[in-house]
Design a protein around this motif. Structure first.
Motif, PDB file in Angstrom:
ATOM      1  N   ARG A   1      11.115   1.730   1.547  1.00 34.61           N
ATOM      2  CA  ARG A   1      10.461   1.287   0.312  1.00 34.61           C
ATOM      3  C   ARG A   1      10.481   2.339  -0.788  1.00 34.61           C
ATOM      4  O   ARG A   1      10.034   2.082  -1.902  1.00 34.61           O
TER       5      ARG A   1
ATOM      6  N   PHE B   1       7.330  -7.534   5.862  1.00 37.91           N
ATOM      7  CA  PHE B   1       6.329  -6.476   5.800  1.00 37.91           C
ATOM      8  C   PHE B   1       6.068  -5.770   7.124  1.00 37.91           C
ATOM      9  O   PHE B   1       5.782  -4.563   7.122  1.00 37.91           O
TER      10      PHE B   1
ATOM     11  N   THR C   1      -0.563   1.635  -6.457  1.00 36.88           N
ATOM     12  CA  THR C   1       0.882   1.575  -6.633  1.00 36.88           C
ATOM     13  C   THR C   1       1.401   2.756  -7.435  1.00 36.88           C
ATOM     14  O   THR C   1       0.750   3.234  -8.369  1.00 36.88           O
TER      15      THR C   1
ATOM     16  N   TYR D   1       5.633  -3.499  -5.041  1.00 37.02           N
ATOM     17  CA  TYR D   1       6.119  -4.881  -5.012  1.00 37.02           C
ATOM     18  C   TYR D   1       5.384  -5.700  -6.056  1.00 37.02           C
ATOM     19  O   TYR D   1       4.352  -5.281  -6.590  1.00 37.02           O
TER      20      TYR D   1
ATOM     21  N   SER E   1       3.273  -1.179  -0.882  1.00 36.62           N
ATOM     22  CA  SER E   1       3.630  -2.183   0.117  1.00 36.62           C
ATOM     23  C   SER E   1       3.719  -1.644   1.538  1.00 36.62           C
ATOM     24  O   SER E   1       4.309  -2.285   2.413  1.00 36.62           O
TER      25      SER E   1
ATOM     26  N   TRP F   1      -0.904  -8.061  -0.311  1.00 29.66           N
ATOM     27  CA  TRP F   1      -0.306  -8.370   0.995  1.00 29.66           C
ATOM     28  C   TRP F   1      -1.314  -8.306   2.135  1.00 29.66           C
ATOM     29  O   TRP F   1      -1.154  -8.969   3.168  1.00 29.66           O
TER      30      TRP F   1
ATOM     31  N   TYR G   1       5.989 -11.926   3.499  1.00 29.62           N
ATOM     32  CA  TYR G   1       4.973 -11.069   4.090  1.00 29.62           C
ATOM     33  C   TYR G   1       5.122 -11.064   5.615  1.00 29.62           C
ATOM     34  O   TYR G   1       5.006 -10.017   6.256  1.00 29.62           O
TER      35      TYR G   1
END
Length: 296
Positions: free
Chosen positions: A205, A195, A271, A212, A244, A290, A191
């Motif tokens: 991504r 990230f 997601t 993720y 993410s 996250w 992270y």
């Protein structure tokens, strides 16, 4: 449970096994390299060797287990994560060979030994987006388990074959065999290291559906699979609830998926790699969004 776990020293396994141990399970990690973690039992074996798999799966957990035994060793569940983890590590034919034959060996041995729960790692790559040449978009969003599997690379092809192997053995045996289509695995330290760049450059991504799975939440999914009986053969997407990057789902759709059919209404940060099935069927509740570790 007594758990036979292959590939536990890899990126995902080294977090999944500690989670299982914390849940009270006894784990034997079968890998080419041991996992150095308290409570882990290790056995070095090459799972592409059928005899080695049989020998390992009929082995005891450790020396104390041998001394206390009154009969043959027995495992309650098999978790198979061992694999070449992506393309471009070994030649394509070796990636395909290792991943398919190892999965066949593990599932065949477990079925013949009557182990009633078998869980194995499939992959997000089976949908054909991750390692495609050029830009490939999903056929619809969010991508659920009914989405066609359309691989064009050796790794994804091996995972599709493995799913058919699992389905065939389940049909023959009637045992529970569950395949996890695992999304991009993120370890706790990533992270901080990865990230921030995901925020600056969300385009990178796209090949992971912007999604993720936290390695520790993956541990929860494996544990839930072990505890959920009677489902026969099942495929589960394994991902966290949100994507993410720090853009809304609507913004990502406008930028990347405007021409892709939308199968369902989606939440603000939902997601694109749908985890609805693991939430509805297994009761999955993520613990590691996250946003708990980085300021948005």
């Amino acid at each position: 449970m007594r758990v036979f776990f292959t590939g536990g020293s890899g990126k995902a396994g080294r977090h999944v096994i500690p989670y299982l141990i914390d849940q009270g399970h006894d784990v034997l990690n079968v890998d080419l390299t041991p996992l150095d973690h308290p409570g882990v039992n290790n056995l070095i074996a090459d799972v592409t060797d059928s005899g080695a798999v049989f020998g390992a799966m009929t082995s005891h957990l450790n020396i104390d287990d041998v001394r206390g035994a009154t009969g043959p060793a027995h495992f309650d569940a098999v978790v198979h994560f061992a694999a070449v983890p992506r393309i471009q590590i070994k030649p394509d034919n070796e990636t395909f060979r290792i991943n398919t034959i190892s999965t066949y060996n593990v599932i065949e041995t477990a079925v013949k030994l009557g182990i009633k729960k078998i869980i194995f790692a499939s992959s997000e790559t089976t949908y054909g987006v991750c390692f495609a040449q050029g830009v490939r978009k999903p056929e619809y969003i969010p991508v659920d388990e009914a989405h066609p599997t359309l691989p064009e690379d050796s790794y994804a092809m091996s995972k599709v074959v493995n799913e058919l192997t699992g389905q065939s053995f389940q049909k023959r045996s009637g045992l529970d065999i569950y395949a996890l289509r695992i999304n991009n695995v993120i370890e706790p330290h990533e992270y901080e290291t990865l990230f921030p760049d995901f925020m600056k450059n969300p385009e990178q991504r796209r090949v992971n559906f912007f999604s993720y799975i936290d390695a520790r939440d993956l541990g929860q999914i494996v544990d839930l699979c072990m505890k959920k009986d009677g489902l026969g053969y099942q495929v589960f997407n394994a991902s966290n609830d949100t994507h993410s990057v720090n853009e809304t789902t609507a913004d990502l759709i406008a930028q990347y998926y405007a021409d892709v059919p939308k199968k369902a209404d989606m939440g603000t940060h939902e997601t694109f790699f749908s985890n609805k099935k693991i939430r509805d069927v297994l009761g999955f509740k993520e613990n590691h969004d996250w946003r708990k570790y980085l300021k948005a």
